[in-house]
Design a protein around this motif. Structure first.
Motif, PDB file in Angstrom:
ATOM      1  N   HIS A 262       0.854  -1.267   0.234  1.00 38.58           N
ATOM      2  CA  HIS A 262      -0.038  -0.071   0.175  1.00 38.58           C
ATOM      3  C   HIS A 262       0.858   1.154   0.089  1.00 38.58           C
TER       4      HIS A 262
ATOM      5  N   HIS B  13       1.224   5.431  -1.901  1.00 37.96           N
ATOM      6  CA  HIS B  13       0.743   6.544  -3.032  1.00 37.96           C
ATOM      7  C   HIS B  13       2.216   7.018  -3.251  1.00 37.96           C
TER       8      HIS B  13
ATOM      9  N   HIS C 134      -9.727   1.766   1.349  1.00 36.99           N
ATOM     10  CA  HIS C 134      -9.286   2.649   2.464  1.00 36.99           C
ATOM     11  C   HIS C 134     -10.532   2.677   3.222  1.00 36.99           C
TER      12      HIS C 134
ATOM     13  N   HIS D  31      -6.192   0.183   6.625  1.00 42.08           N
ATOM     14  CA  HIS D  31      -6.260   1.315   7.631  1.00 42.08           C
ATOM     15  C   HIS D  31      -7.026   0.537   8.852  1.00 42.08           C
TER      16      HIS D  31
ATOM     17  N   ASP E 241       2.085   2.872   3.726  1.00 36.83           N
ATOM     18  CA  ASP E 241       1.079   3.909   2.997  1.00 36.83           C
ATOM     19  C   ASP E 241       1.985   5.240   2.639  1.00 36.83           C
TER      20      ASP E 241
HETATM   21 FE    FE Z   1      -3.197   5.138   1.729  1.00 35.64          FE
END
Ligand code: FE
Ligand code: DI6
Length: 409
Positions: free
Chosen positions: A75, A77, A244, A267, A319
């Protein structure tokens, strides 16, 4: 003309945490790994190494060094423009993450910077981040879009992620996250934005840009009804989904995702018992993100004992993103998963290997066993629990990705 296959390699005398089922850690004390092409042709104890090995095998003596599967960050970004250091400062002066998001900062400020950045700028910044993760043994990385939020900018970010997978010795899995935040041009028209984002999916898929579809289902993200519409469109195209879910509040997103057979829900600090039951039934992986928990100074813990009790597989990821987890160390996440979330070191390790592979729908990795991918890391440690215990160290000595040594001693 006969083109000879490249010679295989034989890695001997490893202390191996294979994560094969049966024994804790899948431990093999004095192990050998025989690689042909990018695949493990044979893995097991030295004492049962096949007698008839082909001539010309290149041998490496690991002299008892610890070997684990290559790490999988399920995970991130990773592709975006700019940074949010000023927002970090604002938070220290009293503003909350949600206040900043509502005032048009937060994710939206990264959207502005991402749209303004050239493809090359995005690529170079993301490649630098990927290299930092790879220096710690990461061999597979998931990357989400979600900072472009137009058809063209979303496609551009996914294409940059794909290019990383082609140009670096790394597997990149891409996830379309157009439903990350409402872009300013759609203020007050979230349903229209979802309609638009749905129309982009088929093109992304036809261009080979997308492996899965994600959404941010929360009070500052999208509703369950909007998430449901995105998921229906994804499933109609045969794309797997992830979510998410229950990061800042309980919206019932995890149960919705599980109904769509989600690969993972991520999460989960506010996950309810009903959400846990739905995930257990669907076989959905819980991806826990201690970096965001730490950086947003959350106090509500994800329900780890209940997830464990229900048999929901748990993964751990960075993340990495500029707003809630500007973290480039998956090893640090191992430590935080143990200290904050009370995972055992073995659970945390399963979270960056076998369960992370499952969160990405990749059954060929995360475990070192005959027939699977030859992605592994060699460590300056006696046992993997040491790597969850220490933090801020640099223990990765060698990395083999798809059979090729990409980090040398
Ligand atoms: Fe995320
Ligand atoms: N949850 C997060 O923690 C990140 N995205 C999301 O949906 C934050 C992204 C950002 O603040 O830029």
């Amino acid at each position: 003309m006969n083109i000879a296959a490249p010679p295989g390699t034989l890695w001997r005398h490893a202390r191996l945490a294979s994560f094969q089922p049966g024994v804790p850690w899948g431990w093999i004390e004095n192990a050998a790994l025989w690689i042909e092409g990018g695949t493990l042709r044979w893995v097991g104890p030295e004492s049962s190494l096949p007698r008839e090995l082909p001539p010309g095998l290149q041998e490496h003596d690991l002299q008892g060094a610890l070997v684990t599967p290559g790490l999988i960050d399920a995970h991130t970004h990773l592709v975006y423009g700019g940074d949010r250091a000023a927002e970090f400062e604002q938070r220290l002066l009293g503003a909350s993450y949600e206040d900043i998001a509502r005032a048009g900062g937060g994710i939206r400020s990264t959207v502005v910077a991402t749209r303004a950045a050239s493809d090359e700028t995005l690529f170079l910044a993301a490649a630098g981040r990927a290299s930092t993760l790879m220096d710690e043994g990461v061999t597979t990385l998931e990357i989400k879009s979600g900072y472009g939020l137009t058809q063209g900018d979303e496609a551009r970010c996914l294409a940059v992620a794909r290019r990383l997978g082609r140009e670096l010795p790394l597997t990149v899995r891409t996830t379309s996250l157009a439903a990350h935040a409402l872009p300013p041009e759609y203020t007050g028209r979230a349903d229209d934005y979802i309609d638009a984002a749905i129309t982009w999916l088929a093109g992304q898929q036809a261009a080979g840009l997308v492996d899965a579809v994600d959404a941010f289902c929360d009070t500052i993200g999208f509703t369950t009804a909007q998430t449901e519409r995105i998921f229906q469109a994804a499933r109609a195209l045969g794309l797997p989904v992830k979510l998410h879910a229950e990061q800042l509040s309980d919206q019932g997103g995890a149960a919705l995702a599980a109904r769509h057979g989600a690969l993972s829900c991520d999460h989960l600090e506010h996950l309810s018992p009903a959400g846990i039951a739905a995930m257990a039934q669907a076989g959905t992986v819980a991806v826990l993100l201690p970096g965001a928990y730490y950086f947003l100074r959350e106090t509500k813990l994800p329900p780890v004992p209940a997830l464990r009790e229900a048999g929901v597989p748990m993964a751990i990821a960075t993340d990495h993103n500029p707003g809630s987890s500007p973290c480039l160390s998956l090893l640090l996440m191992l430590n935080m998963a143990c200290t904050f979330f009370r995972l055992t070191p073995e659970e945390a390790w399963r979270g960056v290997t076998v369960n992370a592979a499952r969160a990405l729908g990749l059954p060929d990795r995360g475990v070192l066993a005959t027939g699977l991918r030859a992605d592994f890391a060699v460590w300056d440690a006696e046992h993997p629990r040491e790597l969850a215990y220490r933090f801020g160290h640099r223990p990765c000595r060698r990395v083999v990705q798809a059979g090729r040594e990409i980090i040398h001693p």
